[in-house]
Structure formats: C-alpha cells, structure tokens
Design a protein around this motif. Structure first.
Motif, PDB file in Angstrom:
ATOM      1  N   VAL A  37     -62.886   3.858  46.876  1.00 58.54           N
ATOM      2  CA  VAL A  37     -62.235   4.281  45.514  1.00 58.54           C
ATOM      3  C   VAL A  37     -62.362   6.231  45.132  1.00 58.54           C
ATOM      4  CG1 VAL A  37     -61.239   4.104  42.705  1.00 58.54           C
ATOM      5  CG2 VAL A  37     -62.230   1.922  44.307  1.00 58.54           C
ATOM      6  N   PHE A  77     -65.280   0.162  45.853  1.00 59.23           N
ATOM      7  CA  PHE A  77     -64.627  -1.124  45.286  1.00 59.23           C
ATOM      8  C   PHE A  77     -65.518  -2.263  44.632  1.00 59.23           C
ATOM      9  CE2 PHE A  77     -62.031  -4.676  46.800  1.00 59.23           C
ATOM     10  CZ  PHE A  77     -60.427  -4.110  46.182  1.00 59.23           C
ATOM     11  N   LEU A  78     -64.525  -2.876  43.516  1.00 54.00           N
ATOM     12  CA  LEU A  78     -65.067  -4.001  43.219  1.00 54.00           C
ATOM     13  C   LEU A  78     -64.599  -4.802  42.724  1.00 54.00           C
ATOM     14  CD1 LEU A  78     -66.053  -2.888  39.357  1.00 54.00           C
ATOM     15  CD2 LEU A  78     -67.814  -3.215  40.893  1.00 54.00           C
ATOM     16  N   VAL A 133     -55.350   7.553  40.897  1.00 54.72           N
ATOM     17  CA  VAL A 133     -56.608   6.667  42.163  1.00 54.72           C
ATOM     18  C   VAL A 133     -55.839   6.167  43.435  1.00 54.72           C
ATOM     19  CG1 VAL A 133     -57.324   4.586  41.348  1.00 54.72           C
ATOM     20  CG2 VAL A 133     -57.952   6.122  39.338  1.00 54.72           C
ATOM     21  N   ALA A 145     -68.486   0.013  37.713  1.00 56.37           N
ATOM     22  CA  ALA A 145     -68.799   0.217  40.044  1.00 56.37           C
ATOM     23  C   ALA A 145     -70.381   1.186  39.885  1.00 56.37           C
ATOM     24  CB  ALA A 145     -67.473   0.713  40.657  1.00 56.37           C
ATOM     25  N   VAL A 150     -57.168   3.426  46.147  1.00 58.98           N
ATOM     26  CA  VAL A 150     -57.952   2.693  46.118  1.00 58.98           C
ATOM     27  C   VAL A 150     -58.097   2.819  48.209  1.00 58.98           C
ATOM     28  CG1 VAL A 150     -58.304  -0.074  46.726  1.00 58.98           C
ATOM     29  CG2 VAL A 150     -57.161   1.339  44.204  1.00 58.98           C
ATOM     30  N   LYS A 208     -48.972  -3.681  36.180  1.00 58.94           N
ATOM     31  CA  LYS A 208     -48.439  -2.418  36.328  1.00 58.94           C
ATOM     32  C   LYS A 208     -47.638  -2.101  37.881  1.00 58.94           C
ATOM     33  CE  LYS A 208     -53.407  -0.189  35.357  1.00 58.94           C
ATOM     34  NZ  LYS A 208     -54.259  -1.088  34.569  1.00 58.94           N
ATOM     35  N   LEU A 238     -64.106  -0.929  34.263  1.00 63.12           N
ATOM     36  CA  LEU A 238     -63.297  -0.476  35.329  1.00 63.12           C
ATOM     37  C   LEU A 238     -63.451   1.639  34.990  1.00 63.12           C
ATOM     38  CD1 LEU A 238     -60.568  -1.958  36.691  1.00 63.12           C
ATOM     39  CD2 LEU A 238     -61.982  -1.342  37.883  1.00 63.12           C
ATOM     40  N   GLU A 239     -62.732   1.168  33.329  1.00 60.78           N
ATOM     41  CA  GLU A 239     -62.442   1.970  32.908  1.00 60.78           C
ATOM     42  C   GLU A 239     -62.127   2.108  30.980  1.00 60.78           C
ATOM     43  OE1 GLU A 239     -58.350   4.154  32.987  1.00 60.78           O
ATOM     44  OE2 GLU A 239     -57.104   2.640  33.128  1.00 60.78           O
ATOM     45  N   MET A 261     -63.006  -5.136  35.361  1.00 64.21           N
ATOM     46  CA  MET A 261     -62.590  -5.853  36.538  1.00 64.21           C
ATOM     47  C   MET A 261     -63.770  -7.438  36.286  1.00 64.21           C
ATOM     48  SD  MET A 261     -61.030  -6.285  39.667  1.00 64.21           S
ATOM     49  CE  MET A 261     -60.636  -4.875  40.235  1.00 64.21           C
ATOM     50  N   GLU A 297     -58.289  -8.017  36.758  1.00 64.98           N
ATOM     51  CA  GLU A 297     -58.337  -6.979  36.231  1.00 64.98           C
ATOM     52  C   GLU A 297     -57.962  -8.191  34.646  1.00 64.98           C
ATOM     53  OE1 GLU A 297     -56.649  -4.032  38.929  1.00 64.98           O
ATOM     54  OE2 GLU A 297     -56.516  -3.260  36.733  1.00 64.98           O
ATOM     55  N   LYS A 327     -60.938   9.002  42.699  1.00 63.44           N
ATOM     56  CA  LYS A 327     -60.084   9.351  40.798  1.00 63.44           C
ATOM     57  C   LYS A 327     -60.480  10.533  41.000  1.00 63.44           C
ATOM     58  CE  LYS A 327     -61.577   4.506  39.788  1.00 63.44           C
ATOM     59  NZ  LYS A 327     -62.048   3.753  38.256  1.00 63.44           N
ATOM     60  N   GLU A 363     -66.300   5.677  43.845  1.00 61.92           N
ATOM     61  CA  GLU A 363     -66.613   4.939  43.250  1.00 61.92           C
ATOM     62  C   GLU A 363     -66.491   3.474  44.381  1.00 61.92           C
ATOM     63  OE1 GLU A 363     -65.780   4.209  39.054  1.00 61.92           O
ATOM     64  OE2 GLU A 363     -64.592   2.548  39.829  1.00 61.92           O
TER      65      GLU A 363
HETATM   66  P1  AMP Z   1     -58.056   3.236  36.577  1.00 58.77           P
HETATM   67  O1  AMP Z   1     -57.006   4.652  36.051  1.00 58.77           O
HETATM   68  O2  AMP Z   1     -59.929   3.972  36.959  1.00 58.77           O
HETATM   69  O3  AMP Z   1     -58.095   1.725  35.914  1.00 58.77           O
HETATM   70  O4  AMP Z   1     -57.523   2.742  37.954  1.00 58.77           O
HETATM   71  C1  AMP Z   1     -56.102   1.912  38.137  1.00 58.77           C
HETATM   72  C2  AMP Z   1     -55.808   1.378  39.393  1.00 58.77           C
HETATM   73  O5  AMP Z   1     -57.011   1.638  40.321  1.00 58.77           O
HETATM   74  C3  AMP Z   1     -56.974  -0.033  38.195  1.00 58.77           C
HETATM   75  O6  AMP Z   1     -56.554  -0.720  37.326  1.00 58.77           O
HETATM   76  C4  AMP Z   1     -57.732  -1.342  39.953  1.00 58.77           C
HETATM   77  O7  AMP Z   1     -56.793  -1.571  39.579  1.00 58.77           O
HETATM   78  C5  AMP Z   1     -57.944   0.254  40.762  1.00 58.77           C
HETATM   79  N1  AMP Z   1     -59.532   0.715  40.593  1.00 58.77           N
HETATM   80  C6  AMP Z   1     -59.757   1.389  40.001  1.00 58.77           C
HETATM   81  N2  AMP Z   1     -61.520   0.951  40.054  1.00 58.77           N
HETATM   82  C7  AMP Z   1     -61.350   0.637  41.549  1.00 58.77           C
HETATM   83  C8  AMP Z   1     -62.593  -0.043  41.500  1.00 58.77           C
HETATM   84  N3  AMP Z   1     -63.888   0.527  41.253  1.00 58.77           N
HETATM   85  N4  AMP Z   1     -62.559  -1.261  42.296  1.00 58.77           N
HETATM   86  C9  AMP Z   1     -61.226  -1.771  42.676  1.00 58.77           C
HETATM   87  N5  AMP Z   1     -60.211  -1.171  42.302  1.00 58.77           N
HETATM   88  C10 AMP Z   1     -60.506  -0.101  41.061  1.00 58.77           C
END
Ligand code: AMP
Ligand code: GLY
Length: 427
Positions: free
Chosen positions: A143, A188-189, A155, A118, A157, A215, A283-284, A274, A193, A145, A186
């Motif tokens: 989003v 939104f995607l 995080v 993203a 959203v 989750k 995403l991470e 994603m 997942e 973070k 960032e």
């Molecule tokens: P992360 O800890 O960065 O993986 O974020 C935790 C959760 O937030 C992810 O598992 C996604 O469900 C959601 N998320 C994080 N970044 C995005 C994004 N750019 N777009 C949509 N959902 C996101």
C-alpha cells in the motif's frame, strides 16, 4: 446555552439534530450549514475554513461550545484559535490533529507505543530509490499512501510491484500536491474493515459506537472510492469484546501517548480498523466523526450528546456516561449522478415531505437548497436516509422504503448497504 456546529454536510446535520435535542442548549447555530440543517439549527453563512470568521461569530454570539465537524479547520488550528479566546471546542488542536493530518506522525506514534498497525516506512521524494528498494523487498500486494490530507484519494492498494512504483512516481510527481511529497509505504493487511468511535477530554476515553461504511460508489463494492455511500451501526464484525480490545490496545494508548508528548486531545477520535487474524490493527485515525457514520451512531445514543460533548470539550468526561439504545441504524446516501466525478447542480428532489414523521426514519441533508418551495440538489452526496429498527434488517427495510418514496431521477444510491452484516445475520 448556545452551541455552534462547524460544517455543512450530513454529519453536521446529525450533530445539529442531536444537539437540538439536548436540554442543555436552547440555541444551535451551524456555519455554514445547508437548507436542510436550517430546520434544526440557525445557519450562518461563514465557511468552515474561515477561521477568522468563525472565531468572530463564536464571540459575537457568545457561544458556549463549538463542535467541529470536518478535519480541515481542525488541522488549520480552529480549536487553538478558540482556546485563545476562552471558547470550549470539541475537537483537537492543530498539533494533535496531526493524527489525521500526517500519516507519518501516526505511524511513528504507533511504533513507539506498540499500537498494532501495518509495518510501514515513510520516504520523501529525495529518497525515491530507497522507497523502490523497500517495495521490492516486501513485494506485492503493498500500500502506497500520500502523507498529508489528500481527501481520501491518496491511498493506492497496489496488486503488483509495478503498480506500486507507478503510485510512487505519481505521488512524488505531484499528483496529490504537497500531500504526496512524502509517502508512507505499508504492508497490506487482510481482513474486514470496521470503524470504532471514541470521545475524550484528554484523560477519560469513552467508546462512542461502532460502524461500517461503504466507500465504493456502486453495488457490490465496485466503482470509484467516495466519501462513503452508506453505513450501519453497530457492526457485528466489531463485537463488544473486539471493540474493548481495540479501545485498550489502540485508542487509549494513543490518547495517553499524545498526552505524554504534551498534546492534549479533546474531541472525537475515529479509528479505522482492519480486523485481522491477529486481532484489530489500526489503518488510520481520523480526528472527527465519520460521514456518514455519524448519521447512524448519533441516532442510537440514549445519553445526551450535548452533555457528553461539553464535558469532553471542558474536561470532566469522567462524570458523564455514554449509553446506547438497543436499536440498529442504517443510512443510505443519495448522491447526484456522476459523483464522485462531475455532476449537475440544481436538480429537483420531490417527495421529501412524504417522509416527515415517518416511524423509524430520519433524513439528514448533506447538500440541498430550498428555493421557491422546491428542494434542489447542490452537491455530490446530497441526502442521508437513516432507518432505525430492532434489527439491522428492520433498519434496512425502513431506510429503503423511505428512499423509494423520494422522486429524484438525477440521483443514485447503492441498493446493498449493509449486505455484509445482513448476510452474516441471516445465515
Ligand atoms: P486510509 O485512508 O489510510 O484509511 O486508506 C483508505 C483505504 O485503503 C482503507 O479504507 C483500506 O480499504 C485501504 N487500506 C489502507 N491501508 C491498508 C493496508 N495496510 N492494507 C490493506 N488495505 C489498506
Ligand atoms: N466515511 C468515512 C469518513 O468519514 O472518513
């Protein structure tokens, strides 16, 4: 040879179980472990973040390999400390662990290498006005973070611009402690997942399975976020072609990019993806196995995990193949009522003995104590019941019929683990 696993949860139980089955290791130690893990390993009461204690233990017991479960000791530099005394470890050094420890670091790496992710920008508290302007320009959903480790809680959203502003104020106001003094905002995607695991010695990178976790605390993906209430592997959403694409465009370039910066990454790399209409996007990264994903990936492995882990830690993974069996695996997390909020400790779990030796069922302990012949729940996520089968449906049915044999009124679990993939399979 002797191996030491660091950590105390269901993931570490799965790691100990896999290493106990390895012909390479005749002794498996776990620090600190738990009473369920004690059936597969010798548990030693040294905390997972007590770096001095762990290095001392590894030296005293002449350990040949250390496998690190959670991220915190990696980010703190456990592997650097072990390397300094010549003990091979599966896990990255502190500098390479920034891949999980700092979202800003990872974003920068992705942008520099063209790894699909993203669009994002990072802001410090002093740049709050610029951060608000960026949110206004891009609009919602968006989003927000916290930059550092915030135990998965950093995080937001945001569905609206106002919500994004609130998340920004909370982070800069100290809601996530130091982790939130810098935020990444960032795009939104949209998509499904999925998780892709890989193992590497810094040169050779091998895929180590796919999974999807759940989750949210309650059925229908509702309720608060947790560390994960269940998982299954493989996931049909991330089929072989997509997994190959993600390896080639995301995982391999990241490992090479780090190496070009002088950072050798040795260990397991977990890519949270994603699956968008434009292909997989990152995403991470996590610098460790998933929990509970390890509890479904490791039981499917046909190759010797001990051999793979040692080769990755020492270099030489190019000589070792990673092969999976045709089975599916699904795990259900049993948690104390109240988790992820507060919950009582010490409630009794009955019926675990009924699951011993059951075909296609494995029980991994995340937080139990065995006292006076009784099993007691000592944490939030307490048990993982994994089912294995020729189809995801069979794995699911085996896991849930095993869960039904457990008598624990103070526990709860989701009844819909795997629903997305099961619905896809059966329509
Ligand atoms: P992360 O800890 O960065 O993986 O974020 C935790 C959760 O937030 C992810 O598992 C996604 O469900 C959601 N998320 C994080 N970044 C995005 C994004 N750019 N777009 C949509 N959902 C996101
Ligand atoms: N189950 C998600 C994680 O281990 O981060």
């Amino acid at each position: 040879m002797r191996v030491l696993v660091v950590g105390a949860g269901g993931r570490e139980h799965a790691l100990c179980w896999a290493l106990a089955a390895s012909p390479l290791f005749d002794e498996v130690l776990c620090a600190p472990g738990n009473d369920g893990i004690a059936r597969d390993a010798e548990c030693v009461p040294v905390a997972a973040e007590d770096l001095d204690g762990l290095v001392q233990l590894a030296r005293e017991r002449a350990v040949d390999l250390v496998v690190v479960g959670p991220e915190a000791p990696l980010v703190k530099g456990l592997v650097d400390r072990l390397e300094a005394v010549g003990i091979p470890a599966l896990g990255p050094t502190a500098a390479a662990a920034r891949l999980e420890g700092s979202k800003g670091f990872t974003k920068e790496l992705c942008f520099r290498l063209g790894i699909p992710t993203a669009r994002a920008r990072s802001f410090t508290a002093a740049e709050a006005e610029a951060a608000r302007a960026w949110i206004r320009t891009h609009g919602a959903p968006i989003v927000v973070k916290a930059d550092g480790l915030a135990a998965g809680k950093g995080v937001v959203v945001a569905a609206t611009v106002e919500e994004a502003f609130e998340a920004l104020d909370a982070a800069f106001g100290g809601a996530f402690g130091e982790a939130g003094r810098r935020v990444v905002i960032e795009e939104f995607l949209e998509g499904e997942e999925a998780s892709l695991f890989a193992i590497t010695d810094g040169e050779t990178v091998r895929p180590l399975g796919t999974a999807q976790d759940h989750k949210r605390a309650f059925d229908g993906d509702r309720g608060p976020n947790t560390g994960g209430m269940g998982a299954y592997s493989p996931t049909p959403a991330l089929d072989e072609a997509l997994a190959e694409e993600a390896m080639a465009r995301i995982v391999e370039p990241a490992i090479r990019g780090l190496a070009d910066q002088g950072l050798r990454y040795r260990g397991i790399l977990y890519a949270g993806l994603m699956l968008t209409s434009e292909g997989p996007k990152l995403l991470e990264f996590n610098v460790r196995f998933g929990d509970p994903e390890a509890q479904v990936v490791l039981p499917r492995l046909m190759s010797d995990f001990g051999e793979i882990a040692l080769a990755a830690a020492e270099g030489g993974l190019r000589h070792v193949g990673v092969r999976f069996g045709p089975e599916h695996a699904l795990t259900v997390v049993l948690a104390s009522r109240g988790y992820p909020g507060s919950y009582p400790k010490g409630t009794e779990i009955r019926g675990l003995e009924r699951l011993e030796g059951r075909e296609g069922v494995l029980v991994f302990h995340a937080a139990t104590r065995h006292e006076g012949g009784r099993w007691l729940a000592m944490g939030g996520r307490v048990l993982n019941v994994t089912g294995l089968g020729r189809s995801l449906r069979e794995a699911h049915d085996r896991a849930y019929s095993a869960v039904e044999a457990i008598d624990w009124p103070e526990g709860f679990w989701r009844r819909d683990i795997g629903w997305r993939a099961l619905a896809r399979d059966e329509h």
